[in-house]
Enzyme design. Structure first.
Site, PDB file in Angstrom:
ATOM      1  N   HIS A  76       0.831  -1.219   0.000  1.00  0.00           N
ATOM      2  CA  HIS A  76       0.000   0.000   0.000  1.00  0.00           C
ATOM      3  C   HIS A  76       0.858   1.258   0.000  1.00  0.00           C
ATOM      4  CE1 HIS A  76       0.157   0.936   4.433  1.00  0.00           C
ATOM      5  NE2 HIS A  76       0.197  -0.366   4.583  1.00  0.00           N
ATOM      6  N   ASP A  78      -0.199   4.410   1.013  1.00  0.00           N
ATOM      7  CA  ASP A  78      -0.486   5.420   2.039  1.00  0.00           C
ATOM      8  C   ASP A  78       0.242   5.122   3.341  1.00  0.00           C
ATOM      9  OD1 ASP A  78      -2.322   3.146   2.181  1.00  0.00           O
ATOM     10  OD2 ASP A  78      -3.280   4.208   3.830  1.00  0.00           O
ATOM     11  N   GLU A 139      -5.063   2.068   2.756  1.00  0.00           N
ATOM     12  CA  GLU A 139      -5.068   0.855   3.571  1.00  0.00           C
ATOM     13  C   GLU A 139      -5.256   1.216   5.039  1.00  0.00           C
ATOM     14  OE1 GLU A 139      -3.480  -2.498   5.986  1.00  0.00           O
ATOM     15  OE2 GLU A 139      -2.806  -0.418   5.958  1.00  0.00           O
ATOM     16  N   GLU A 140      -4.616   2.308   5.433  1.00  0.00           N
ATOM     17  CA  GLU A 140      -4.576   2.675   6.857  1.00  0.00           C
ATOM     18  C   GLU A 140      -5.897   3.236   7.363  1.00  0.00           C
ATOM     19  OE1 GLU A 140      -2.233   1.739   8.617  1.00  0.00           O
ATOM     20  OE2 GLU A 140      -0.338   1.766   7.523  1.00  0.00           O
ATOM     21  N   ASP A 163       3.315  -6.452   3.893  1.00  0.00           N
ATOM     22  CA  ASP A 163       2.811  -5.455   4.836  1.00  0.00           C
ATOM     23  C   ASP A 163       2.846  -5.963   6.269  1.00  0.00           C
ATOM     24  OD1 ASP A 163       1.723  -3.127   5.782  1.00  0.00           O
ATOM     25  OD2 ASP A 163      -0.321  -3.552   5.109  1.00  0.00           O
ATOM     26  N   HIS A 344       3.576   2.746  13.035  1.00  0.00           N
ATOM     27  CA  HIS A 344       2.553   3.663  13.555  1.00  0.00           C
ATOM     28  C   HIS A 344       3.064   4.427  14.778  1.00  0.00           C
ATOM     29  CE1 HIS A 344      -1.020   1.413  11.481  1.00  0.00           C
ATOM     30  NE2 HIS A 344       0.059   1.474  10.718  1.00  0.00           N
TER      31      HIS A 344
HETATM   32 ZN   LIG Z   1       0.650  -1.315   6.459  1.00  0.00          ZN
END
Ligand SMILES: [Zn+2]
Length: 374
Positions: A76, A78, A139-140, A163, A344
């Site tokens: 992904h 993003d 995705e997030e 991922d 994150h």
């Molecule tokens: Zn991810």
């Protein structure tokens, strides 16, 4: 065959292009140019317009060995916030953020690995199957890109999503998840003058919470109430409380049972207070995935790992990713670790050697997948 310096340079370049969810336009244009230069037919689907984003999912199709089933390589584009103005710090084998933003190794490590593998295959003229590269958006923010991916533009029905963290792991199982929102209605009254006219919604919510099994329910199931809001003033009996939480399980029946248990606790607590009520909304966030160890994609993962002298174990993951959605939509995909760490958070980092080893496994897998379907 994987060029470590090129992989590193490309990764550093990608993390410095801002691409928080819905703002993937710039990185998408760059990746489209890169992939076209390698001979791919590149297009975007209309997922962007469905989620109010700048751009849709990028789909790049490469020609490949005749008769071999097309292979999907997916990551992904993003990132989460704070993700604007990433300044990567290189410290030997480690790349981290400068501590003010995430690094964006989630998931630009996956994007860089995919690009390096198709580049290496192209440059060396390796026999590989037709490859579909899919770089998703959003995705997030709830796997929105994968949900809206236009599968009519994708030939592959099996492959890899890049991922997750540990490079020795391939995630084949992931939990399904329900989001639960409840509004408890009581009745407002002056707390000093007429408390008997009130119905305390906070007390009802508290009783419901106390009756709920939360946390780790069993080895496949977790549950949480994460947000609770309510009340107006200390001298008013509160008439309204909102609670939000979730349940997750690898097992669909257990997920349903845990969700129902939480809803029942709320209904029972409200029922013990005549005049009170509760409104509950349950929404499926994502569905469970479970790809068997004997499936064609897992046979390829194991054979490729062995060929480059590594071991990869299948595992279950605690969260959701594009692979959940793609499996549910009829593809067979597993999630290969890229080395991303502490994602994150502003302490996010990764080791280049991990990205390199994931790329080596992937390139070996692409070559093994070039055999015609038997
Ligand atoms: Zn991810």
């Amino acid at each position: 065959m994987i060029d470590r310096d090129r992989l590193t340079r490309h990764f550093l370049e990608l993390v410095q292009i801002d691409s928080v969810a819905r703002h993937e336009g710039q990185i998408a244009r760059k990746l489209a140019d890169d992939l076209r230069a390698l001979g791919a037919e590149v297009e975007f689907d209309d997922a962007g317009s469905k989620v109010d984003g700048e751009v849709g999912n990028l789909i790049a199709r490469f020609a490949g060995a005749a008769g071999a089933p097309p292979l999907l390589l997916c990551a992904h584009m993003d990132t989460v916030e704070p993700g604007i103005g990433v300044k990567p710090v290189v410290d030997g084998d480690v790349i981290r953020s400068d501590g003010t933003t995430v690094l964006g190794g989630d998931d630009k490590s996956g994007v860089a690995i995919v690009c390096e593998c198709v580049r290496a295959a192209h440059e060396r003229g390796l026999a590989v199957p037709p490859i579909d590269v899919v770089f998703t958006i959003c995705e997030e923010i709830g796997l929105q890109g994968a949900r809206h991916l236009d599968l009519s533009k994708v030939r592959a029905r099996y492959g890899l999503v890049f991922d997750s963290d540990a490079v020795g792991c391939v995630f084949t199982r992931a939990p399904g998840s329900n989001h639960i929102e409840a509004v408890v209605h009581g009745r407002a009254a002056h707390a000093g003058m007429a408390p008997e006219r009130g119905i305390n919604a906070i007390q009802i919510a508290g009783a419901a919470l106390a009756a709920m099994r939360l946390g780790r329910i069993d080895d496949e199931t977790t549950a949480n109430i994460g947000i609770i809001e309510g009340g107006r003033a200390v001298n008013i009996v509160p008439d309204r409380v909102t609670m939000r939480g979730e349940a997750r399980s690898h097992d669909t029946a257990k997920l349903a049972a845990q969700t129902e248990h939480m809803c029942a606790a709320l209904r029972d607590a409200a029922a013990r207070h005549p005049g009170a009520s509760v409104e509950i909304k349950v929404e499926e966030t994502y569905q469970a995935m479970n790809v068997g160890d004997d499936t064609p994609i897992m046979q390829l993962v194991r054979a490729a790992a062995t060929q480059v002298g590594r071991q990869i174990e299948s595992a279950g993951m605690g969260g959701g990713c594009d692979a959940n959605i793609l499996n549910r939509r009829g593809l067979q995909v597993v999630n290969l670790g890229t080395g991303m760490r502490e994602i994150h958070t502003t302490s996010e980092w990764l080791q280049v050697s991990d990205m390199l080893s994931a790329a080596e496994v992937t390139l070996a897998l692409m070559q093994l997948a070039a055999r015609p379907a038997s």
